[in-house]
Write a protein that holds these residues in place. Structure first.
Motif, PDB file in Angstrom:
ATOM      1  N   MET A   1       0.839  -1.191   0.000  1.00  0.00           N
ATOM      2  CA  MET A   1       0.000   0.000   0.000  1.00  0.00           C
ATOM      3  C   MET A   1       0.881   1.249   0.000  1.00  0.00           C
ATOM      4  O   MET A   1       1.872   1.334   0.710  1.00  0.00           O
ATOM      5  N   ALA A   2       0.517   2.234  -0.798  1.00  0.00           N
ATOM      6  CA  ALA A   2       1.278   3.477  -0.911  1.00  0.00           C
ATOM      7  C   ALA A   2       1.112   4.321   0.346  1.00  0.00           C
ATOM      8  O   ALA A   2       0.056   4.339   0.970  1.00  0.00           O
ATOM      9  N   SER A   3       2.170   5.035   0.691  1.00  0.00           N
ATOM     10  CA  SER A   3       2.098   5.941   1.831  1.00  0.00           C
ATOM     11  C   SER A   3       1.281   7.164   1.456  1.00  0.00           C
ATOM     12  O   SER A   3       1.376   7.681   0.340  1.00  0.00           O
ATOM     13  N   THR A   4       0.475   7.635   2.397  1.00  0.00           N
ATOM     14  CA  THR A   4      -0.322   8.841   2.169  1.00  0.00           C
ATOM     15  C   THR A   4       0.136   9.985   3.069  1.00  0.00           C
ATOM     16  O   THR A   4      -0.488  11.038   3.095  1.00  0.00           O
ATOM     17  N   SER A   5       1.208   9.755   3.797  1.00  0.00           N
ATOM     18  CA  SER A   5       1.766  10.783   4.670  1.00  0.00           C
ATOM     19  C   SER A   5       3.125  11.198   4.144  1.00  0.00           C
ATOM     20  O   SER A   5       3.861  10.386   3.583  1.00  0.00           O
ATOM     21  N   GLY A   6       3.449  12.461   4.356  1.00  0.00           N
ATOM     22  CA  GLY A   6       4.734  12.960   3.917  1.00  0.00           C
ATOM     23  C   GLY A   6       5.137  14.163   4.735  1.00  0.00           C
ATOM     24  O   GLY A   6       4.555  14.443   5.790  1.00  0.00           O
ATOM     25  N   PHE A  34       2.133   8.606  -4.510  1.00  0.00           N
ATOM     26  CA  PHE A  34       2.673   9.384  -5.634  1.00  0.00           C
ATOM     27  C   PHE A  34       2.594   8.584  -6.918  1.00  0.00           C
ATOM     28  O   PHE A  34       2.624   7.350  -6.901  1.00  0.00           O
ATOM     29  N   SER A  35       2.554   9.303  -8.048  1.00  0.00           N
ATOM     30  CA  SER A  35       2.572   8.641  -9.352  1.00  0.00           C
ATOM     31  C   SER A  35       3.324   9.497 -10.359  1.00  0.00           C
ATOM     32  O   SER A  35       3.150  10.719 -10.397  1.00  0.00           O
ATOM     33  N   ASP A  36       4.126   8.828 -11.190  1.00  0.00           N
ATOM     34  CA  ASP A  36       4.787   9.495 -12.314  1.00  0.00           C
ATOM     35  C   ASP A  36       3.835   9.604 -13.503  1.00  0.00           C
ATOM     36  O   ASP A  36       4.150  10.286 -14.478  1.00  0.00           O
ATOM     37  N   THR A  37       2.706   8.909 -13.450  1.00  0.00           N
ATOM     38  CA  THR A  37       1.759   8.889 -14.573  1.00  0.00           C
ATOM     39  C   THR A  37       0.341   9.167 -14.083  1.00  0.00           C
ATOM     40  O   THR A  37      -0.573   8.383 -14.309  1.00  0.00           O
ATOM     41  N   LYS A  38       0.170  10.275 -13.413  1.00  0.00           N
ATOM     42  CA  LYS A  38      -1.132  10.685 -12.868  1.00  0.00           C
ATOM     43  C   LYS A  38      -2.201  10.661 -13.954  1.00  0.00           C
ATOM     44  O   LYS A  38      -1.957  11.069 -15.088  1.00  0.00           O
ATOM     45  N   THR A  47       4.114  13.316  -9.334  1.00  0.00           N
ATOM     46  CA  THR A  47       5.494  13.674  -9.055  1.00  0.00           C
ATOM     47  C   THR A  47       5.937  14.752 -10.045  1.00  0.00           C
ATOM     48  O   THR A  47       5.387  14.874 -11.139  1.00  0.00           O
ATOM     49  N   GLY A  48       6.919  15.536  -9.640  1.00  0.00           N
ATOM     50  CA  GLY A  48       7.473  16.541 -10.537  1.00  0.00           C
ATOM     51  C   GLY A  48       7.703  17.863  -9.836  1.00  0.00           C
ATOM     52  O   GLY A  48       7.543  17.984  -8.615  1.00  0.00           O
ATOM     53  N   PRO A 164       8.155  30.802  -7.193  1.00  0.00           N
ATOM     54  CA  PRO A 164       8.361  29.581  -6.401  1.00  0.00           C
ATOM     55  C   PRO A 164       7.911  28.320  -7.127  1.00  0.00           C
ATOM     56  O   PRO A 164       7.057  28.355  -8.015  1.00  0.00           O
ATOM     57  N   ARG A 165       8.512  27.225  -6.718  1.00  0.00           N
ATOM     58  CA  ARG A 165       8.197  25.899  -7.252  1.00  0.00           C
ATOM     59  C   ARG A 165       7.937  24.946  -6.101  1.00  0.00           C
ATOM     60  O   ARG A 165       8.468  25.116  -5.016  1.00  0.00           O
ATOM     61  N   ILE A 166       7.131  23.931  -6.378  1.00  0.00           N
ATOM     62  CA  ILE A 166       6.925  22.845  -5.430  1.00  0.00           C
ATOM     63  C   ILE A 166       7.444  21.575  -6.100  1.00  0.00           C
ATOM     64  O   ILE A 166       7.155  21.325  -7.279  1.00  0.00           O
ATOM     65  N   VAL A 167       8.241  20.815  -5.362  1.00  0.00           N
ATOM     66  CA  VAL A 167       8.748  19.533  -5.828  1.00  0.00           C
ATOM     67  C   VAL A 167       7.958  18.472  -5.071  1.00  0.00           C
ATOM     68  O   VAL A 167       7.924  18.476  -3.843  1.00  0.00           O
ATOM     69  N   MET A 168       7.332  17.582  -5.815  1.00  0.00           N
ATOM     70  CA  MET A 168       6.517  16.530  -5.195  1.00  0.00           C
ATOM     71  C   MET A 168       7.071  15.175  -5.624  1.00  0.00           C
ATOM     72  O   MET A 168       7.070  14.867  -6.821  1.00  0.00           O
ATOM     73  N   ALA A 169       7.569  14.436  -4.637  1.00  0.00           N
ATOM     74  CA  ALA A 169       8.139  13.116  -4.921  1.00  0.00           C
ATOM     75  C   ALA A 169       8.461  12.417  -3.614  1.00  0.00           C
ATOM     76  O   ALA A 169       8.675  13.074  -2.592  1.00  0.00           O
ATOM     77  N   PRO A 170       8.554  11.084  -3.661  1.00  0.00           N
ATOM     78  CA  PRO A 170       9.064  10.369  -2.498  1.00  0.00           C
ATOM     79  C   PRO A 170      10.511  10.802  -2.243  1.00  0.00           C
ATOM     80  O   PRO A 170      11.250  11.135  -3.173  1.00  0.00           O
ATOM     81  N   THR A 171      10.919  10.806  -0.987  1.00  0.00           N
ATOM     82  CA  THR A 171      12.264  11.249  -0.611  1.00  0.00           C
ATOM     83  C   THR A 171      13.342  10.541  -1.417  1.00  0.00           C
ATOM     84  O   THR A 171      14.298  11.172  -1.885  1.00  0.00           O
ATOM     85  N   ASP A 172      13.197   9.242  -1.648  1.00  0.00           N
ATOM     86  CA  ASP A 172      14.235   8.500  -2.357  1.00  0.00           C
ATOM     87  C   ASP A 172      14.290   8.813  -3.851  1.00  0.00           C
ATOM     88  O   ASP A 172      15.172   8.334  -4.558  1.00  0.00           O
TER      89      ASP A 172
END
Length: 177
Positions: A1-6, A34-38, A47-48, A164-172
């Motif tokens: 299951m994907a994490s929903t907390s960040g 997160f998804s690379d293909t929303k 992500t992005g 400003p920009r927002i970067v959205m991605a898993p930490t890794d």
């Protein structure tokens, strides 16, 4: 299951180096992570790296943001109808159809929010209505949410003059950006 907390972390460049502006803030993301293909309706956070749109919105009055601010009224919608020409834009008037959101009715999430410029200009079906908004304690449909106090602090800090920009991605996966 994907994490929903960040965690949301805000940085500003000072002396050529990125420096934290606030302490790290607990955040919630889409119920499917997160998804690379929303895709529209998949409940993932894309992500992005994305800009913040030029207008912020809210059911509540302007909390002191530096952006243009629109206080929501009845018949203010976010058009999430992939088949309409206004897909993934703010709309005032009749319901644009599909899964469009009645912004003035979604509380507490839309007390104040910033639009994350994901899928703008819009490609039908790629996803819409990605916001930085107030948390209700649960995962989102694809947005990023924060506690009210944290959200207001970030919205007040954001300055359109700094682009400003927002970067959205898993930490890794942050090293991709």
């Amino acid at each position: 299951m994907a994490s929903t907390s960040g965690t949301l972390q805000a940085f500003a460049k000072s002396g050529g180096a990125w420096q934290p502006v606030f302490a790290a803030m607990p955040a919630r993301i889409g119920s499917n992570g997160f998804s690379d293909t929303k895709r529209e309706g998949d409940r993932t956070t894309p992500t992005g790296v994305y800009a913040i749109d030029g207008t912020m919105y809210g059911i509540g009055g302007n909390p002191g943001v530096r952006y243009a601010y629109h206080r929501l009224v009845p018949d203010d919608w976010w058009n999430e109808n992939s088949d309409s020409p206004g897909y993934n834009t703010f709309s005032h008037g009749p319901n644009p159809g599909g899964p469009s959101e009645p912004l003035w009715q979604i509380s507490p999430q839309y007390t104040h929010f910033a639009v994350i410029r994901y899928n703008m200009p819009a490609t039908p079906g790629r996803g819409s209505g990605i916001f930085l908004h107030q948390s209700n304690g649960n995962a989102t449909l694809g947005c990023v949410s924060l506690a009210h106090e944290d959200l207001v602090g970030v919205l007040r800090w954001l300055d359109p003059a700094t682009n400003p920009r927002i970067v959205m991605a898993p930490t890794d996966r942050l090293n991709r950006y």
